[in-house]
Write a protein that holds these residues in place. Sequence first.
Motif, PDB file in Angstrom:
ATOM      1  N   GLY A 100       0.808  -1.222   0.000  1.00  0.00           N
ATOM      2  CA  GLY A 100       0.000   0.000   0.000  1.00  0.00           C
ATOM      3  C   GLY A 100       0.834   1.261   0.000  1.00  0.00           C
ATOM      4  N   THR A 101       1.902   1.281   0.797  1.00  0.00           N
ATOM      5  CA  THR A 101       2.742   2.479   0.817  1.00  0.00           C
ATOM      6  C   THR A 101       3.461   2.655  -0.519  1.00  0.00           C
ATOM      7  OG1 THR A 101       4.590   1.300   1.875  1.00  0.00           O
ATOM      8  CG2 THR A 101       3.089   2.528   3.321  1.00  0.00           C
ATOM      9  N   LYS A 102       3.876   1.560  -1.116  1.00  0.00           N
ATOM     10  CA  LYS A 102       4.535   1.656  -2.424  1.00  0.00           C
ATOM     11  C   LYS A 102       3.574   2.197  -3.480  1.00  0.00           C
ATOM     12  CE  LYS A 102       7.968  -1.937  -1.647  1.00  0.00           C
ATOM     13  NZ  LYS A 102       8.314  -3.351  -1.827  1.00  0.00           N
ATOM     14  N   THR A 103       2.344   1.748  -3.440  1.00  0.00           N
ATOM     15  CA  THR A 103       1.342   2.232  -4.385  1.00  0.00           C
ATOM     16  C   THR A 103       1.107   3.723  -4.186  1.00  0.00           C
ATOM     17  OG1 THR A 103       0.270   0.072  -4.493  1.00  0.00           O
ATOM     18  CG2 THR A 103      -1.057   1.976  -5.145  1.00  0.00           C
ATOM     19  N   ALA A 104       0.964   4.139  -2.945  1.00  0.00           N
ATOM     20  CA  ALA A 104       0.720   5.550  -2.650  1.00  0.00           C
ATOM     21  C   ALA A 104       1.896   6.417  -3.081  1.00  0.00           C
ATOM     22  CB  ALA A 104       0.434   5.736  -1.161  1.00  0.00           C
ATOM     23  N   ASP A 153      -5.440  20.776 -11.196  1.00  0.00           N
ATOM     24  CA  ASP A 153      -5.365  20.403  -9.779  1.00  0.00           C
ATOM     25  C   ASP A 153      -6.613  19.629  -9.361  1.00  0.00           C
ATOM     26  OD1 ASP A 153      -2.877  21.586  -9.492  1.00  0.00           O
ATOM     27  OD2 ASP A 153      -3.678  23.470  -8.721  1.00  0.00           O
ATOM     28  N   LYS A 154      -7.744  19.973  -9.955  1.00  0.00           N
ATOM     29  CA  LYS A 154      -8.987  19.261  -9.654  1.00  0.00           C
ATOM     30  C   LYS A 154      -8.869  17.797 -10.056  1.00  0.00           C
ATOM     31  CE  LYS A 154     -13.955  19.413 -10.562  1.00  0.00           C
ATOM     32  NZ  LYS A 154     -15.049  20.144 -11.186  1.00  0.00           N
ATOM     33  N   THR A 155      -8.274  17.526 -11.208  1.00  0.00           N
ATOM     34  CA  THR A 155      -8.069  16.151 -11.657  1.00  0.00           C
ATOM     35  C   THR A 155      -7.141  15.414 -10.709  1.00  0.00           C
ATOM     36  OG1 THR A 155      -8.382  16.829 -13.964  1.00  0.00           O
ATOM     37  CG2 THR A 155      -7.313  14.701 -13.590  1.00  0.00           C
ATOM     38  N   VAL A 156      -6.049  16.067 -10.317  1.00  0.00           N
ATOM     39  CA  VAL A 156      -5.101  15.458  -9.378  1.00  0.00           C
ATOM     40  C   VAL A 156      -5.805  15.130  -8.068  1.00  0.00           C
ATOM     41  CG1 VAL A 156      -3.057  15.893  -7.945  1.00  0.00           C
ATOM     42  CG2 VAL A 156      -3.039  16.525 -10.370  1.00  0.00           C
ATOM     43  N   ALA A 157      -6.581  16.077  -7.542  1.00  0.00           N
ATOM     44  CA  ALA A 157      -7.290  15.855  -6.277  1.00  0.00           C
ATOM     45  C   ALA A 157      -8.284  14.703  -6.397  1.00  0.00           C
ATOM     46  CB  ALA A 157      -7.995  17.142  -5.835  1.00  0.00           C
ATOM     47  N   GLY A 158      -8.943  14.611  -7.526  1.00  0.00           N
ATOM     48  CA  GLY A 158      -9.894  13.521  -7.740  1.00  0.00           C
ATOM     49  C   GLY A 158      -9.199  12.172  -7.793  1.00  0.00           C
ATOM     50  N   LEU A 159      -8.098  12.108  -8.518  1.00  0.00           N
ATOM     51  CA  LEU A 159      -7.337  10.860  -8.608  1.00  0.00           C
ATOM     52  C   LEU A 159      -6.814  10.433  -7.238  1.00  0.00           C
ATOM     53  CD1 LEU A 159      -5.343  11.658 -11.857  1.00  0.00           C
ATOM     54  CD2 LEU A 159      -6.932   9.742 -11.567  1.00  0.00           C
ATOM     55  N   MET A 160      -6.278  11.390  -6.493  1.00  0.00           N
ATOM     56  CA  MET A 160      -5.731  11.076  -5.174  1.00  0.00           C
ATOM     57  C   MET A 160      -6.835  10.658  -4.201  1.00  0.00           C
ATOM     58  SD  MET A 160      -2.408  11.251  -5.124  1.00  0.00           S
ATOM     59  CE  MET A 160      -2.566  10.357  -6.668  1.00  0.00           C
ATOM     60  N   THR A 161      -7.989  11.300  -4.298  1.00  0.00           N
ATOM     61  CA  THR A 161      -9.113  10.933  -3.429  1.00  0.00           C
ATOM     62  C   THR A 161      -9.557   9.503  -3.718  1.00  0.00           C
ATOM     63  OG1 THR A 161      -9.838  13.228  -3.266  1.00  0.00           O
ATOM     64  CG2 THR A 161     -11.472  11.540  -2.753  1.00  0.00           C
ATOM     65  N   ASP A 162      -9.658   9.156  -5.000  1.00  0.00           N
ATOM     66  CA  ASP A 162     -10.018   7.784  -5.370  1.00  0.00           C
ATOM     67  C   ASP A 162      -9.010   6.788  -4.809  1.00  0.00           C
ATOM     68  OD1 ASP A 162     -12.167   8.791  -6.781  1.00  0.00           O
ATOM     69  OD2 ASP A 162     -11.262   8.497  -8.764  1.00  0.00           O
ATOM     70  N   GLY A 163      -7.734   7.113  -4.932  1.00  0.00           N
ATOM     71  CA  GLY A 163      -6.685   6.237  -4.417  1.00  0.00           C
ATOM     72  C   GLY A 163      -6.746   6.086  -2.907  1.00  0.00           C
ATOM     73  N   CYS A 164      -6.986   7.193  -2.225  1.00  0.00           N
ATOM     74  CA  CYS A 164      -7.104   7.146  -0.759  1.00  0.00           C
ATOM     75  C   CYS A 164      -8.269   6.268  -0.338  1.00  0.00           C
ATOM     76  CB  CYS A 164      -7.298   8.556  -0.191  1.00  0.00           C
ATOM     77  SG  CYS A 164      -5.842   9.605  -0.274  1.00  0.00           S
ATOM     78  N   MET A 174      -9.634   3.790  -1.977  1.00  0.00           N
ATOM     79  CA  MET A 174      -9.299   2.389  -2.232  1.00  0.00           C
ATOM     80  C   MET A 174      -8.329   1.878  -1.171  1.00  0.00           C
ATOM     81  SD  MET A 174      -9.179   1.915  -6.401  1.00  0.00           S
ATOM     82  CE  MET A 174      -7.502   2.397  -6.476  1.00  0.00           C
ATOM     83  N   GLY A 175      -7.366   2.712  -0.792  1.00  0.00           N
ATOM     84  CA  GLY A 175      -6.404   2.318   0.226  1.00  0.00           C
ATOM     85  C   GLY A 175      -7.061   2.069   1.571  1.00  0.00           C
ATOM     86  N   LEU A 182      -1.516   4.087   8.690  1.00  0.00           N
ATOM     87  CA  LEU A 182      -1.597   4.225   7.238  1.00  0.00           C
ATOM     88  C   LEU A 182      -3.022   4.560   6.811  1.00  0.00           C
ATOM     89  CD1 LEU A 182      -0.114   4.148   4.580  1.00  0.00           C
ATOM     90  CD2 LEU A 182      -0.317   1.655   4.573  1.00  0.00           C
ATOM     91  N   ILE A 183      -4.000   3.929   7.425  1.00  0.00           N
ATOM     92  CA  ILE A 183      -5.407   4.241   7.135  1.00  0.00           C
ATOM     93  C   ILE A 183      -5.685   5.696   7.489  1.00  0.00           C
ATOM     94  CG2 ILE A 183      -7.792   3.807   7.870  1.00  0.00           C
ATOM     95  CD1 ILE A 183      -6.959   0.803   8.149  1.00  0.00           C
ATOM     96  N   ALA A 184      -5.221   6.138   8.653  1.00  0.00           N
ATOM     97  CA  ALA A 184      -5.437   7.522   9.082  1.00  0.00           C
ATOM     98  C   ALA A 184      -4.747   8.510   8.134  1.00  0.00           C
ATOM     99  CB  ALA A 184      -4.933   7.721  10.508  1.00  0.00           C
ATOM    100  N   LEU A 185      -3.574   8.151   7.648  1.00  0.00           N
ATOM    101  CA  LEU A 185      -2.854   8.996   6.692  1.00  0.00           C
ATOM    102  C   LEU A 185      -3.649   9.145   5.404  1.00  0.00           C
ATOM    103  CD1 LEU A 185      -0.297  10.540   5.849  1.00  0.00           C
ATOM    104  CD2 LEU A 185       0.763   8.335   5.329  1.00  0.00           C
ATOM    105  N   GLU A 186      -4.204   8.048   4.923  1.00  0.00           N
ATOM    106  CA  GLU A 186      -5.018   8.081   3.707  1.00  0.00           C
ATOM    107  C   GLU A 186      -6.287   8.911   3.925  1.00  0.00           C
ATOM    108  OE1 GLU A 186      -4.360   6.477   0.622  1.00  0.00           O
ATOM    109  OE2 GLU A 186      -2.373   6.194   1.480  1.00  0.00           O
ATOM    110  N   GLU A 187      -6.928   8.723   5.063  1.00  0.00           N
ATOM    111  CA  GLU A 187      -8.146   9.486   5.366  1.00  0.00           C
ATOM    112  C   GLU A 187      -7.840  10.982   5.467  1.00  0.00           C
ATOM    113  OE1 GLU A 187     -10.799   6.214   7.841  1.00  0.00           O
ATOM    114  OE2 GLU A 187      -9.295   7.375   8.937  1.00  0.00           O
TER     115      GLU A 187
END
Length: 143
Positions: A15-19, A89-100, A102-103, A128-133
């Motif tokens: 998970g950390t490697k993916t992030a 930046d909106k696209t980046v935020a959306g992609l990162m939110t989706d990844g978080c 899933m994580g 790690l869960i708290a970091l993603e949240e």
Amino acid sequence: MSNDTVNLLKECDSGTKTAVTSIREVLDNVKNEDLLSILTNSLKEHEKLGNKTNELLSEQGEDGKEPPVIARVSSWMKINFKLMEKPTDKTVAGLMTDGCNMGVKSLSQYLNQHKAADETSKDITRRLIALEERLAVDIRGFL
């Protein structure tokens, strides 16, 4: 070290490697300094947790776990195609939110699945869960 402990730590490593890979993939597209700072700080925190996870695995003579190839390719394609289409930046935020999201989902499942894991590995998973949240919350203003 129990099998549950090793398996949970390996999932955290994956998970950390993916992030880390995903965050690095988007950084060059970030224009807003606040978003860049949030992502850079999150990257550093993910790297620290990944290093701690690898340290614990190494102490037990275990190797880390690479994310599945299909997941890496799928993530790379999604990030790059979406940013090629709309590099904002909106696209980046959306992609990162989706990844978080899933994580958080997968790490929570692994935490529930590996109930016999030791408290250290469970703590790393919870961190790690708290970091993603936290990352998902911190970037909401950029959606």
